[in-house]
Design a protein around this motif. Structure first.
Motif, mmCIF file in Angstrom:
data_model
loop_
_atom_site.group_PDB
_atom_site.id
_atom_site.type_symbol
_atom_site.label_atom_id
_atom_site.label_comp_id
_atom_site.label_asym_id
_atom_site.label_seq_id
_atom_site.Cartn_x
_atom_site.Cartn_y
_atom_site.Cartn_z
ATOM 1 N N ASP A 100 36.531 38.952 50.880
ATOM 2 C CA ASP A 100 36.922 38.101 49.751
ATOM 3 C C ASP A 100 36.907 38.897 48.444
ATOM 4 O O ASP A 100 37.794 38.763 47.601
ATOM 5 N N TRP A 101 35.904 39.753 48.259
ATOM 6 C CA TRP A 101 35.831 40.589 47.047
ATOM 7 C C TRP A 101 37.034 41.536 46.961
ATOM 8 O O TRP A 101 37.620 41.730 45.906
ATOM 9 N N GLY A 144 39.932 41.176 48.324
ATOM 10 C CA GLY A 144 41.238 40.531 48.430
ATOM 11 C C GLY A 144 41.871 40.618 49.807
ATOM 12 O O GLY A 144 43.096 40.693 49.932
ATOM 13 N N PRO A 158 35.392 47.301 40.658
ATOM 14 C CA PRO A 158 36.523 46.392 40.466
ATOM 15 C C PRO A 158 36.652 45.408 41.631
ATOM 16 O O PRO A 158 36.382 45.742 42.776
ATOM 17 N N ARG A 159 37.050 44.207 41.296
ATOM 18 C CA ARG A 159 37.193 43.129 42.271
ATOM 19 C C ARG A 159 38.682 42.839 42.477
ATOM 20 O O ARG A 159 39.437 42.793 41.497
ATOM 21 N N TYR A 160 39.092 42.650 43.712
ATOM 22 C CA TYR A 160 40.504 42.415 44.014
ATOM 23 C C TYR A 160 40.738 41.015 44.554
ATOM 24 O O TYR A 160 41.856 40.635 44.811
ATOM 25 N N GLY A 161 39.650 40.262 44.782
ATOM 26 C CA GLY A 161 39.770 38.911 45.321
ATOM 27 C C GLY A 161 38.947 37.953 44.495
ATOM 28 O O GLY A 161 38.885 38.086 43.266
ATOM 29 N N GLN A 162 38.251 37.026 45.151
ATOM 30 C CA GLN A 162 37.604 35.961 44.402
ATOM 31 C C GLN A 162 36.108 35.809 44.622
ATOM 32 O O GLN A 162 35.486 34.935 44.014
ATOM 33 N N ALA A 163 35.489 36.625 45.485
ATOM 34 C CA ALA A 163 34.037 36.495 45.661
ATOM 35 C C ALA A 163 33.358 36.709 44.315
ATOM 36 O O ALA A 163 33.801 37.521 43.515
ATOM 37 N N GLU A 164 32.268 35.962 44.075
ATOM 38 C CA GLU A 164 31.613 36.039 42.768
ATOM 39 C C GLU A 164 30.857 37.336 42.568
ATOM 40 O O GLU A 164 30.720 37.829 41.448
ATOM 41 N N SER A 165 30.320 37.888 43.645
ATOM 42 C CA SER A 165 29.472 39.069 43.513
ATOM 43 C C SER A 165 29.417 39.783 44.847
ATOM 44 O O SER A 165 29.885 39.288 45.868
ATOM 45 N N LEU A 166 28.820 40.972 44.822
ATOM 46 C CA LEU A 166 28.525 41.718 46.037
ATOM 47 C C LEU A 166 27.011 41.800 46.178
ATOM 48 O O LEU A 166 26.289 41.837 45.188
#
Lengths: 265, 265
Positions: free
Chosen positions: B127-128, B130, A223-231
């Motif tokens: 960023d990911w 948040g 799950p993503r909590y911010g805005q980065a496109e990927s890890l």
């Protein structure tokens, strides 16, 4: 002091085609060489400073390999590291044998991981999380690349790998095959069970290939909590394995039959 | 076509001392330049292929920056990337202002992270997950280093940072200060609460410095299941933030008063 022929031979092993022809690869720097000396890998030749050779005489004796004292300058010129004031080992590759997948354990499956730094990092993460076996597509970076060996920080001595066609292996797997996608079960909620499985990680740019995707039985996502496109794929591997390894949540508290003297059933 | 002076100016910004003197830094490659054009950073000059300039005319118009068409060969010669077939932006630095620490949120604290690749990866992870704010010791790698900007994959546009003396900030923090050590509370069990905190990540070789360690109020550790000696600091940051962000476990099931008609209280 290494001869000119030795220097040229060691340098030739910077290239994949020469490594494959000789079935030998390089391990460089104090920590990695120390780990390979103590491992089940067979060391063919050890080039090291007098200090290094003296400090690890016991380990070296067990390997019974050819020894050649070298200065830090010679080691740096022979090797791929920016500087090396300790040692270089020339080591025999292991045969590429498909291991039996251990039941109740986890196996990593790498589908076209191209970056040597990522592969080395993944070996280190697998070693941290107690993963013994890694299956690699034939297109995955070569594990004997000096960058992979170096990035693994010695973990290459403890993890077993195999390179080949992943499809027949996944087709006959009896355990669930987990794969990471942008949509899938949240790894925080997924539940990985206690009977192990295979975890597929895909290519840095394109993810899991369609042929392998068709063999995935459990789609998961971080799950993503911010805005980065990927890890990065190494980061994603670590996060998923951490979720896999979490102690399963404690069993729900026993129900208390109130009004029955507080007997706990 | 960029003049010789422009080429020399862009190349001068490869060096930290020139970046600091000019208060400008470089953003390179299609994706990063696109992200910086759309961000609140102010772009001073944009060098790009005719294709890139045409494709992003809308974004470019908003920035009202100086434009200079350039070929991929010129971009590659001016920049730090191995190849660049899209664009380079020359961008104004932000003032280094200590932000108010947001209550009920998480802040990353970097105590002497030296490797630019690690710092860029940490920006992307923040960023990911948040995380909006990163506080860096003065000894931490310079965030405007092209390697950091590149490794952050555009996340530098969404995360705020500050460089300075961490001690007075941590001394006056009202939230818990978490730090990672070899011994500490297992992050799978620790419980990070819902009121936020500061998470300190230490130097790649030496960990958290003694002065900062003294200000840590909660010692945590990532449990190890195998034999690797350590995890890379970027990997560790991701694993901890994933644990921080996990939905707290669901409340224990309501007690069922049996023998009362199954009423659930």
């Amino acid at each position: 002091m290494p001869s000119k022929a030795t220097l040229q031979f060691v340098r030739s092993l910077h290239q994949k085609k020469n490594r494959q022809q000789e079935n030998l690869f390089l391990v460089e720097g104090a920590k990695s060489v120390q780990e390979v000396l103590a491992s089940s890998f067979r060391v063919e030749m050890l080039l090291g400073t007098s200090q290094f050779l003296a400090d690890h005489a016991g380990l070296i004796q067990q390997q019974r390999c050819r020894l050649d004292p070298a200065t830090p300058d010679e080691l740096t010129r022979m090797g791929t590291l920016e500087s090396n004031n300790a040692a270089i080992a020339v080591v025999h590759m292991r045969p590429n044998t498909l291991p039996a997948l251990p039941p109740n354990a986890w196996t990593l499956v790498l589908d076209d991981i191209r970056d040597p730094g990522n592969l080395g990092t993944i070996l280190r993460i697998a070693d941290w999380y107690g993963i013994d076996t890694i299956l690699c597509s034939a297109t995955t970076a070569e594990v004997y690349n000096p960058k992979v060996i170096s990035a693994s920080k010695g973990s290459f001595t403890r993890v077993h790998w195999w390179y080949g066609d992943l499809e027949p292996v996944l087709k006959t797997a009896t355990q669930p095959v987990f794969g990471t996608f942008l949509e899938g079960d949240d790894v925080h909620q997924a539940g990985f069970g206690t009977s192990g499985g295979l975890l597929v990680m895909g290519n840095e740019a394109n993810g899991i290939s369609p042929a392998i995707e068709a063999l995935v039985t459990r789609r998961i996502t971080i799950p993503r909590y911010g805005q980065a496109e990927s890890l990065n794929v190494g980061i994603a591997t670590a996060v998923i394995l951490d979720n896999v390894r979490r102690t399963p949540p404690p069993p729900a508290p026993s129900l208390v039959r109130r009004g029955q003297g507080g007997v706990i059933t």
